[in-house]
Design a protein around this motif. Sequence first.
Motif, PDB file in Angstrom:
ATOM      1  N   ILE A   1      -4.438  -5.906 -42.096  1.00 21.51           N
ATOM      2  CA  ILE A   1      -5.586  -5.292 -42.764  1.00 21.51           C
ATOM      3  C   ILE A   1      -5.726  -3.819 -42.382  1.00 21.51           C
ATOM      4  CG2 ILE A   1      -7.393  -5.837 -41.091  1.00 21.51           C
ATOM      5  CD1 ILE A   1      -7.733  -6.531 -44.837  1.00 21.51           C
TER       6      ILE A   1
ATOM      7  N   ASN B   1      -4.138   3.053 -49.436  1.00 18.97           N
ATOM      8  CA  ASN B   1      -4.444   1.673 -49.793  1.00 18.97           C
ATOM      9  C   ASN B   1      -5.917   1.411 -49.510  1.00 18.97           C
ATOM     10  OD1 ASN B   1      -1.685   1.218 -50.340  1.00 18.97           O
ATOM     11  ND2 ASN B   1      -1.300   0.817 -48.187  1.00 18.97           N
ATOM     12  N   LYS B   2      -6.583   0.765 -50.457  1.00 23.99           N
ATOM     13  CA  LYS B   2      -8.020   0.545 -50.338  1.00 23.99           C
ATOM     14  C   LYS B   2      -8.383  -0.866 -50.757  1.00 23.99           C
ATOM     15  CE  LYS B   2      -8.977   5.300 -51.650  1.00 23.99           C
ATOM     16  NZ  LYS B   2      -9.571   6.178 -52.643  1.00 23.99           N
ATOM     17  N   ILE B   3      -9.465  -1.343 -50.153  1.00 22.81           N
ATOM     18  CA  ILE B   3     -10.048  -2.610 -50.574  1.00 22.81           C
ATOM     19  C   ILE B   3     -11.541  -2.381 -50.780  1.00 22.81           C
ATOM     20  CG2 ILE B   3     -10.554  -5.016 -50.013  1.00 22.81           C
ATOM     21  CD1 ILE B   3      -8.039  -5.040 -48.284  1.00 22.81           C
TER      22      ILE B   3
ATOM     23  N   TYR C   1      -2.994  -1.158 -53.628  1.00 21.89           N
ATOM     24  CA  TYR C   1      -1.913  -1.170 -52.636  1.00 21.89           C
ATOM     25  C   TYR C   1      -0.634  -0.626 -53.271  1.00 21.89           C
ATOM     26  CZ  TYR C   1       1.390  -2.880 -49.155  1.00 21.89           C
ATOM     27  OH  TYR C   1       2.372  -2.959 -48.204  1.00 21.89           O
TER      28      TYR C   1
ATOM     29  N   LYS D   1      -3.704  -1.581 -42.744  1.00 20.82           N
ATOM     30  CA  LYS D   1      -3.039  -0.741 -43.755  1.00 20.82           C
ATOM     31  C   LYS D   1      -4.025  -0.252 -44.820  1.00 20.82           C
ATOM     32  CE  LYS D   1       0.173  -3.888 -44.880  1.00 20.82           C
ATOM     33  NZ  LYS D   1       1.374  -4.509 -45.482  1.00 20.82           N
ATOM     34  N   PHE D   2      -5.262  -0.749 -44.758  1.00 21.60           N
ATOM     35  CA  PHE D   2      -6.232  -0.487 -45.813  1.00 21.60           C
ATOM     36  C   PHE D   2      -7.465   0.250 -45.307  1.00 21.60           C
ATOM     37  CE2 PHE D   2      -3.868  -4.197 -47.120  1.00 21.60           C
ATOM     38  CZ  PHE D   2      -3.612  -3.956 -48.457  1.00 21.60           C
ATOM     39  N   GLU D   3      -8.020   1.046 -46.212  1.00 24.46           N
ATOM     40  CA  GLU D   3      -9.361   1.574 -46.014  1.00 24.46           C
ATOM     41  C   GLU D   3     -10.294   0.526 -46.624  1.00 24.46           C
ATOM     42  OE1 GLU D   3     -12.271   5.154 -47.645  1.00 24.46           O
ATOM     43  OE2 GLU D   3     -10.130   5.240 -48.082  1.00 24.46           O
ATOM     44  N   LEU D   4     -11.189  -0.023 -45.801  1.00 27.85           N
ATOM     45  CA  LEU D   4     -12.109  -1.053 -46.278  1.00 27.85           C
ATOM     46  C   LEU D   4     -13.408  -0.396 -46.718  1.00 27.85           C
ATOM     47  CD1 LEU D   4     -11.561  -3.745 -43.520  1.00 27.85           C
ATOM     48  CD2 LEU D   4     -10.568  -3.680 -45.803  1.00 27.85           C
TER      49      LEU D   4
ATOM     50  N   VAL E   1       1.420  -7.663 -50.689  1.00 26.00           N
ATOM     51  CA  VAL E   1       0.807  -7.030 -49.507  1.00 26.00           C
ATOM     52  C   VAL E   1       1.380  -7.568 -48.205  1.00 26.00           C
ATOM     53  CG1 VAL E   1      -1.391  -6.835 -48.259  1.00 26.00           C
ATOM     54  CG2 VAL E   1      -1.309  -6.388 -50.700  1.00 26.00           C
TER      55      VAL E   1
ATOM     56  N   ILE F   1      -8.330  -4.445 -54.866  1.00 21.62           N
ATOM     57  CA  ILE F   1      -7.364  -4.041 -53.855  1.00 21.62           C
ATOM     58  C   ILE F   1      -6.347  -3.106 -54.497  1.00 21.62           C
ATOM     59  CG2 ILE F   1      -5.571  -4.869 -52.269  1.00 21.62           C
ATOM     60  CD1 ILE F   1      -7.262  -7.504 -52.115  1.00 21.62           C
TER      61      ILE F   1
END
Length: 117
Positions: A23, A2-4, A95, A25-28, A115, A93
């Motif tokens: 947050i 998961n990426k943002i 996901y 859960k995400f690669e920022l 999400v 995003i």
Amino acid sequence: MNKIYYLSTCDTCKKILAQINDISKFELIDIKTNPLTEAQVEEMYNYTKSYEKLFSKRAQLYKQLNLKEANLDEAGFKKYLLEHYTFLARPVIIYNNQIFVGNAAKTVSSMLEIVNQ
């Protein structure tokens, strides 16, 4: 994964990210400090099947370069996405194999519903 893709200096992006319950859960990916790679743009394209859907026509550079008159094709949209971070509609995003592009109320609402489950 998961990426943002977002811009850390953008208040709208910050506001949207603050509404995500977990947050972690995400690669920022801050696109200002980490310019988009061709592989990243291709990954987004694989979800949208359109570079134009990833492209922000509200970017000031779009107006300054008079790109509206250029009648860009998909290759043109890709070129500019890779050239400057401002052309990416933000945030993007990814996901659970779904993509949400931009900050339109409907897009953000749909994303948060999924999400934050």
